[in-house]
Design a protein around this motif. Structure first.
Motif, PDB file in Angstrom:
ATOM      1  N   TRP A 149      -7.489 -23.673 -32.320  1.00 29.26           N
ATOM      2  CA  TRP A 149      -7.362 -23.441 -30.891  1.00 29.26           C
ATOM      3  C   TRP A 149      -6.017 -23.900 -30.341  1.00 29.26           C
ATOM      4  O   TRP A 149      -5.621 -23.041 -29.539  1.00 29.26           O
ATOM      5  CB  TRP A 149      -8.461 -24.436 -30.263  1.00 29.26           C
ATOM      6  N   VAL A 160      -8.660 -14.919 -26.467  1.00 35.20           N
ATOM      7  CA  VAL A 160      -9.331 -14.984 -28.069  1.00 35.20           C
ATOM      8  C   VAL A 160     -10.334 -16.175 -28.127  1.00 35.20           C
ATOM      9  O   VAL A 160     -10.325 -17.100 -28.377  1.00 35.20           O
ATOM     10  CB  VAL A 160      -8.221 -15.327 -28.762  1.00 35.20           C
ATOM     11  N   LEU A 162     -13.866 -18.402 -28.585  1.00 38.45           N
ATOM     12  CA  LEU A 162     -14.158 -18.862 -29.979  1.00 38.45           C
ATOM     13  C   LEU A 162     -15.836 -18.670 -29.753  1.00 38.45           C
ATOM     14  O   LEU A 162     -16.453 -19.020 -28.854  1.00 38.45           O
ATOM     15  CB  LEU A 162     -14.027 -20.424 -29.879  1.00 38.45           C
ATOM     16  N   PHE A 250     -16.640 -22.342 -25.673  1.00 40.54           N
ATOM     17  CA  PHE A 250     -17.043 -21.599 -26.721  1.00 40.54           C
ATOM     18  C   PHE A 250     -18.679 -20.964 -26.560  1.00 40.54           C
ATOM     19  O   PHE A 250     -19.221 -21.212 -25.479  1.00 40.54           O
ATOM     20  CB  PHE A 250     -17.276 -22.568 -28.126  1.00 40.54           C
ATOM     21  N   GLU A 269     -15.342 -18.128 -35.395  1.00 36.52           N
ATOM     22  CA  GLU A 269     -14.251 -17.269 -35.497  1.00 36.52           C
ATOM     23  C   GLU A 269     -13.696 -17.279 -34.053  1.00 36.52           C
ATOM     24  O   GLU A 269     -14.321 -17.465 -33.072  1.00 36.52           O
ATOM     25  CB  GLU A 269     -14.865 -15.618 -35.666  1.00 36.52           C
ATOM     26  N   PHE A 270     -12.671 -16.646 -34.093  1.00 35.24           N
ATOM     27  CA  PHE A 270     -11.618 -16.273 -32.873  1.00 35.24           C
ATOM     28  C   PHE A 270     -11.422 -14.966 -32.736  1.00 35.24           C
ATOM     29  O   PHE A 270     -10.870 -14.529 -33.757  1.00 35.24           O
ATOM     30  CB  PHE A 270     -10.481 -17.196 -32.782  1.00 35.24           C
ATOM     31  N   SER A 272      -9.971 -11.412 -30.696  1.00 40.09           N
ATOM     32  CA  SER A 272      -9.121 -11.273 -29.672  1.00 40.09           C
ATOM     33  C   SER A 272      -9.752 -10.084 -28.968  1.00 40.09           C
ATOM     34  O   SER A 272     -10.258  -9.135 -29.498  1.00 40.09           O
ATOM     35  CB  SER A 272      -7.790 -10.518 -30.117  1.00 40.09           C
ATOM     36  N   THR A 281     -10.809 -10.110 -35.398  1.00 37.82           N
ATOM     37  CA  THR A 281     -10.812 -11.431 -35.954  1.00 37.82           C
ATOM     38  C   THR A 281      -9.676 -12.136 -36.293  1.00 37.82           C
ATOM     39  O   THR A 281      -8.919 -11.516 -37.259  1.00 37.82           O
ATOM     40  CB  THR A 281     -11.735 -11.482 -36.986  1.00 37.82           C
TER      41      THR A 281
END
Ligand code: ATP
Ligand code: MG
Length: 425
Positions: A149, A160, A162, A250, A269-270, A272, A281
């Motif tokens: 993060w 992006v 979470l 999140f 996962e983050f 975009s 991802t």
């Protein structure tokens, strides 16, 4: 007849990292290294190729190992692979060296997968990653997520989000796997041909599929969250509590699972929202409490993430953040006498920590001044025949309007430059 030599080009799916993109790459690497070291992670660097078993033992049946891995035999006929991912190598290193735990390491470097190249998908790509090995404490899950993060925040990304989920413990997994297999079998005819064979052998991996027909079925599949044991529930609650306390937003994504058997508890996962969904991802991670054992080490829990550097920078492009850093040239030496002053002055300045450069090949005054301007330097030092004869140097401030030119004795040049740049002599 003249024969024209072939021009070699980079292999498909690879690229040259050229200036000035390379400066941006260095800068983003520094951001990652700073954030990871501040959290107590140290660099580990493993070989780019390994015994193929390091990857195949744990990734059996996955696309990464089955279809995408660069495998070869070395000249002594040993089966080798170019590493397709980071976690397996780091766990192999842990099992080999048995360092004291918790073992907190970060890594960065190239990874290789034989995939169809497209925007954000390469055959040689690069990752930053961290692994924290040796503890089951859910606060470590929070720490690992917080590092990712902080990297994303430090490069200015805002879009992006979470997503997290829990895979529970092995008991959770076994019961869920059974329920999922039953559900998927009942709707087998609707599932994409390519995914059908996984329903029996690896039902969880079907959830990973990006094929639309399969996704239409998996959307309504039972969710693993309904199968968590009380222990697994408690672990997950503590993770959510930690993220909340650290102000890390999140969402829970009940379909986010890792198909490999060694993943347990937290996965995340983050993604975009500024990138195409097939390649959105930026960072993926999770807890793997059975992996080290698979590689011949003692039963040891671990958690980590891998972040694609190309994807990270693509997301930055899309959000117009983290531009290539400008030049850091501070001083340009213009020498229209015999070039010796430029040679000696740049050397002296550089040895005192000043970024100094010059032109070569005896260019004209005009041409050298143009280079000085383009370099972004704040100061030009100018030596012509007169200065050479007087053993002086003319100093011109380049960023100020037609500022006047000061002339200083040659031996005072360094201290004058240091003064003008605001540096301590
Ligand atoms: P994807 O679903 O996009 O194929 P993955 O699940 O295969 O990703 P991981 O094995 O989790 O990816 O790798 C971690 C990260 O590495 C990904 O989140 C992504 O940012 C990046 N990555 C993976 N494969 C590639 C590739 N071929 N080219 C560029 N980046 C990649
Ligand atoms: Mg992939």
């Amino acid at each position: 007849m003249s024969k024209k030599a072939n021009i070699f080009r980079t292999p498909i799916g690879t690229r040259d990292l050229m200036p000035s993109e390379s400066a941006r790459w260095e800068a983003v690497t520094n951001v990652f290294t700073d954030v990871a070291s501040r959290a107590g992670f140290c660099l580990v660097d493993t070989p780019i190729f390994e015994d193929v078993g390091v990857f195949s033992r744990i990734g059996e049946g996955t696309d990464v190992v089955g279809k995408e891995m660069y495998e070869f035999r070395d000249r002594s006929d040993r089966p080798m692979a170019l590493r397709p991912e980071g976690t397996a190598s780091v766990c192999r290193a842990f099992a080999q060296h048995r360092p004291p735990v918790p073992w907190k390491v970060y890594y960065r470097g190239p990874y290789f997968r034989y995939e169809a190249p497209q925007a954000g998908r390469f055959r040689q790509f690069h990752q930053f990653g961290i692994e924290s090995i040796g503890s089951d404490d859910p606060d470590i899950d929070v720490e690992v997520i917080a590092v990712a993060w902080e990297v994303l925040r430090s490069v200015g990304l805002q879009r992006v989000p979470l997503v997290i989920n829990s895979m529970g413990d092995p008991d959770t997994r076994a019961r869920y796997q059974e329920a999922l297999r039953r559900y998927l079998s009942n709707r087998l005819s609707e599932i994409d041909e390519e995914d059908k064979d996984k329903v029996e052998s690896h039902p969880l991996r079907v959830l990973d599929s990006k094929r639309p027909a399969t996704q239409a079925v998996t959307n309504d599949a039972p969710k693993i969250g309904e199968f968590l044991t009380p222990d697994a529930e408690q672990h997950f609650d503590r993770v959510k509590d930690g993220l909340g306390s650290l102000d890390i937003p999140f969402a829970i994504e009940p379909t986010l699972v890792r198909g490999l058997d060694y993943y347990t508890h937290t996965t995340f996962e983050f993604q975009s929202s500024a990138l195409e969904t097939a390649q959105n991802t930026v960072c993926g991670g999770g807890r793997y409490n059975g992996l080290i054992e698979e590689l011949g080490g003692p039963p040891t829990p671990g958690i980590g993430f891998g972040m694609g550097i190309e994807r990270l920078l693509l997301a930055c492009d899309a959000e117009e953040s983290f531009p290539s850093p400008g030049s850091d040239t501070q001083v340009w030496v213009v020498d229209v006498a015999d070039g010796r002053s430029a040679r000696d002055l740049t050397h002296q300045l550089r040895n005192h920590g000043i970024v100094a450069d010059r032109a070569f090949d005896g260019r004209s005054m005009r041409s050298q001044m143009r280079s000085a301007d383009r370099s972004g330097a704040k100061i030009a030092l100018i030596v012509g025949e007169q200065e050479l004869a007087d053993r002086t140097v003319a100093i011109r401030m380049l960023r100020e309007d037609e500022g006047e030119q000061a002339v200083v004795p040659r031996e005072k040049t360094l201290t004058e430059v240091q003064r003008l740049l605001g540096l301590d002599p």
